[in-house]
Design an enzyme around this catalytic site. Structure first.
Site, PDB file in Angstrom:
ATOM      1  N   GLU A 146      12.998  10.590   3.316  1.00  0.00           N
ATOM      2  CA  GLU A 146      11.736  10.894   4.194  1.00  0.00           C
ATOM      3  C   GLU A 146      12.042  10.640   5.594  1.00  0.00           C
ATOM      4  O   GLU A 146      12.832   9.587   6.200  1.00  0.00           O
ATOM      5  CB  GLU A 146      10.310  10.066   3.952  1.00  0.00           C
ATOM      6  CG  GLU A 146       9.715  10.303   2.756  1.00  0.00           C
ATOM      7  CD  GLU A 146       8.393   9.584   2.481  1.00  0.00           C
ATOM      8  OE1 GLU A 146       7.873   8.966   3.715  1.00  0.00           O
ATOM      9  OE2 GLU A 146       7.883   9.638   1.442  1.00  0.00           O
ATOM     10  N   GLU A 167      -1.793  16.702   5.077  1.00  0.00           N
ATOM     11  CA  GLU A 167      -2.559  16.189   4.057  1.00  0.00           C
ATOM     12  C   GLU A 167      -3.550  15.467   4.422  1.00  0.00           C
ATOM     13  O   GLU A 167      -3.903  14.212   5.155  1.00  0.00           O
ATOM     14  CB  GLU A 167      -1.547  15.370   3.176  1.00  0.00           C
ATOM     15  CG  GLU A 167      -0.264  15.724   2.914  1.00  0.00           C
ATOM     16  CD  GLU A 167       0.516  14.693   2.069  1.00  0.00           C
ATOM     17  OE1 GLU A 167       0.225  14.407   0.945  1.00  0.00           O
ATOM     18  OE2 GLU A 167       1.523  14.724   2.758  1.00  0.00           O
ATOM     19  N   LYS A 190      -5.047  11.616   3.449  1.00  0.00           N
ATOM     20  CA  LYS A 190      -4.352  10.497   3.443  1.00  0.00           C
ATOM     21  C   LYS A 190      -5.116   9.512   4.555  1.00  0.00           C
ATOM     22  O   LYS A 190      -5.638   9.892   5.393  1.00  0.00           O
ATOM     23  CB  LYS A 190      -2.969  10.781   4.121  1.00  0.00           C
ATOM     24  CG  LYS A 190      -2.074  11.556   3.307  1.00  0.00           C
ATOM     25  CD  LYS A 190      -0.689  11.665   3.882  1.00  0.00           C
ATOM     26  CE  LYS A 190       0.243  10.274   3.535  1.00  0.00           C
ATOM     27  NZ  LYS A 190       1.549  10.478   4.031  1.00  0.00           N
ATOM     28  N   GLU A 244      -1.417  10.246  10.264  1.00  0.00           N
ATOM     29  CA  GLU A 244      -0.990  10.138   8.879  1.00  0.00           C
ATOM     30  C   GLU A 244      -1.405  11.582   8.309  1.00  0.00           C
ATOM     31  O   GLU A 244      -0.948  11.865   7.230  1.00  0.00           O
ATOM     32  CB  GLU A 244      -1.737   8.968   8.121  1.00  0.00           C
ATOM     33  CG  GLU A 244      -1.066   7.658   8.350  1.00  0.00           C
ATOM     34  CD  GLU A 244       0.173   7.388   8.095  1.00  0.00           C
ATOM     35  OE1 GLU A 244       0.751   7.590   7.030  1.00  0.00           O
ATOM     36  OE2 GLU A 244       1.191   7.036   9.001  1.00  0.00           O
TER      37      GLU A 244
END
Length: 451
Positions: free
Chosen positions: A261, A315, A318, A324
């Site tokens: 990542e 997303e 999250k 985030e």
């Protein structure tokens, strides 16, 4: 992975870099309630010629969607499954039988990550990690797949007690009880040490010590390691070399490191001023160029590095700060958050780091050798999720004739190409688009150009 051509054998003997080269993949997180279906995601991935994708579970719908795409998948075992996976071999055998074997090899699974960043979890699951990995490997051996599917686990930089200067990199001694058997497992089975690296956090949490340019690969000032004299121009290399030196200190010099990542958010809370689309574009574009060109790091020049960008989509479920939920390369409607050159060859302004938007007198057209199915899929995407205005190729409109798939696709491809910075990736369309310096306009059908 690409196979070695016979003509390359001589080069391979001289330098392993020519064997395959570094690769760029993408993490496909699904902690959201507005994402496209897995089959549409698989189409998007193919359209942008992405060959490596990481998912965080073994979701059957995702595995089915990527069947026969040629995309290599890294799948995951959640931390919540470490207890049953470590306790009973039969649990893992059943999981493999139900979740992997029915879809392999049509779906190309190349890695299984057992657990993720266990040192960051509140529950004490670290002791279960290696036993669970051993059981997964045993299950693969029974199926005859242990040489085709590698087993590893991912770590955050929290596994380190010291990372600066890089040569002083050291693992936290409180994790020694599971790290040593873990590293021995990886060496024995020729699996990579997987780590998640985020220069963004280093800058956000310590802006007084880390410059933004250093984090974005755009610094004009060097950082010198006082112990080795090695010169660092970016935070990514420094963090990666800290891992190298930590492994060397434990005498695990042969382990390959894979970055599972890394990335940069495009939006953040008020105090996260560096979380912008421009910075995200700059970081990821420069990172891709750095990796694809097999630059390596100061401690390991020319070393191949496989890197997965986080993340495919924003997303919205999250938790945490605003950033985030905004690491995505694409919005849920499959449009790009910012233009990104996947080839590592695009023109990037060295001052601002932004993509140069002029097409420099180039156009993008459909390849005459592409299959009708691939062209139709790419045309449908361009006129749909790609937000191209395709009215000019409708009946009675100036670009309708000739009424052929190649002609209509060429108009749509070029429109998308010009709208998205005229980069190589904006003309990929899964390999069905090709760039040209000859203006394809004809009669009253004008192909637009940005430059």
């Amino acid at each position: 992975m690409a196979t070695l051509l016979p003509l390359a054998l001589l080069f391979f003997a001289l330098s392993p870099v020519f064997c395959r080269g570094s690769t760029i993949g993408v993490c496909y997180g699904r902690n959201a309630d507005d994402l496209p279906t897995p089959d549409k995601v698989a189409q998007l991935v193919q359209l942008h010629n992405i060959k490596y994708v990481r998912i965080y579970d073994a979701n059957i719908q995702v595995l089915k969607a990527f069947a026969n795409t040629g995309v290599e998948l890294m799948i995951g075992v959640a931390n919540s499954d470490l207890l049953p996976f470590s306790q009973y071999q039969s649990n893992v055998d059943t999981w493999l039988k139900n979740n992997i074997l029915p879809y392999y090899p049509a779906t190309m699974i190349t890695y299984i990550t057992v657990g993720a960043e266990v040192t960051e979890t509140t529950a004490n699951v670290s002791a279960m990690l290696v036993p669970a990995m051993v059981n997964v490997l045993n299950a693969l051996k029974k199926a005859g797949l242990h040489k085709r599917i590698k087993v590893s686990t991912t770590h955050s930089l929290g596994v380190m007690s010291r990372s600066f200067p890089p040569s002083a990199g050291a693992f936290n001694s409180k994790y020694a009880f599971f790290l040593k058997p873990l590293l021995e497992f990886l060496v024995e089975n020729q699996s990579p040490f997987m780590v998640d690296i985020y220069p963004y956090y280093a800058y956000r949490d310590s802006a007084s010590n880390v410059s933004l340019n250093y984090a974005l690969f755009t610094s004009s000032q060097d950082v010198i390691d006082p112990n080795t004299g090695l010169v660092y121009t970016n935070m990514f290399d420094a963090q990666l070399d800290a891992i190298y030196f930590a492994l060397m200190a434990l005498n695990f010099k042969t382990l390959n490191i894979m970055v599972t990542e890394t990335g940069w958010p495009s939006k953040g809370a008020a105090k996260e001023t560096a979380a912008t689309p421009d910075n995200a574009q700059t970081y990821n574009t420069n990172l891709i160029r750095h990796v694809i060109n097999d630059t390596g790091t100061p401690a390991k020049p020319g070393e191949e590095i496989d890197v997965y960008l986080f993340s495919l989509f924003n997303e919205n479920r999250k938790p945490g700060l605003e950033s985030e939920r905004n690491w995505g390369l694409f919005y849920p409607d499959q449009t790009s958050v910012y233009s990104l050159d996947w080839t590592g060859r695009g023109n990037v302004d060295v001052v601002t780091g932004a993509n140069v938007t002029s097409s420099n007198g180039t156009w993008c057209v459909a390849s005459s050798t592409a299959s009708e199915l691939d062209l139709q899929n790419a045309l449908d995407w361009a006129c749909g999720a790609g937000n191209v205005d395709c009215s000019a190729v409708q009946p009675s409109q100036p670009c309708y004739q000739p009424d052929t798939l190649v002609s209509h696709a060429s108009y749509a491809f070029n429109s998308y190409y010009q709208m998205n910075g005229a980069t190589d990736v904006a003309c990929s369309f899964g390999g069905t688009g090709v760039k040209t310096t000859q203006d394809p306009s004809y009669d009253n059908c004008i192909f637009p150009t940005a430059g």
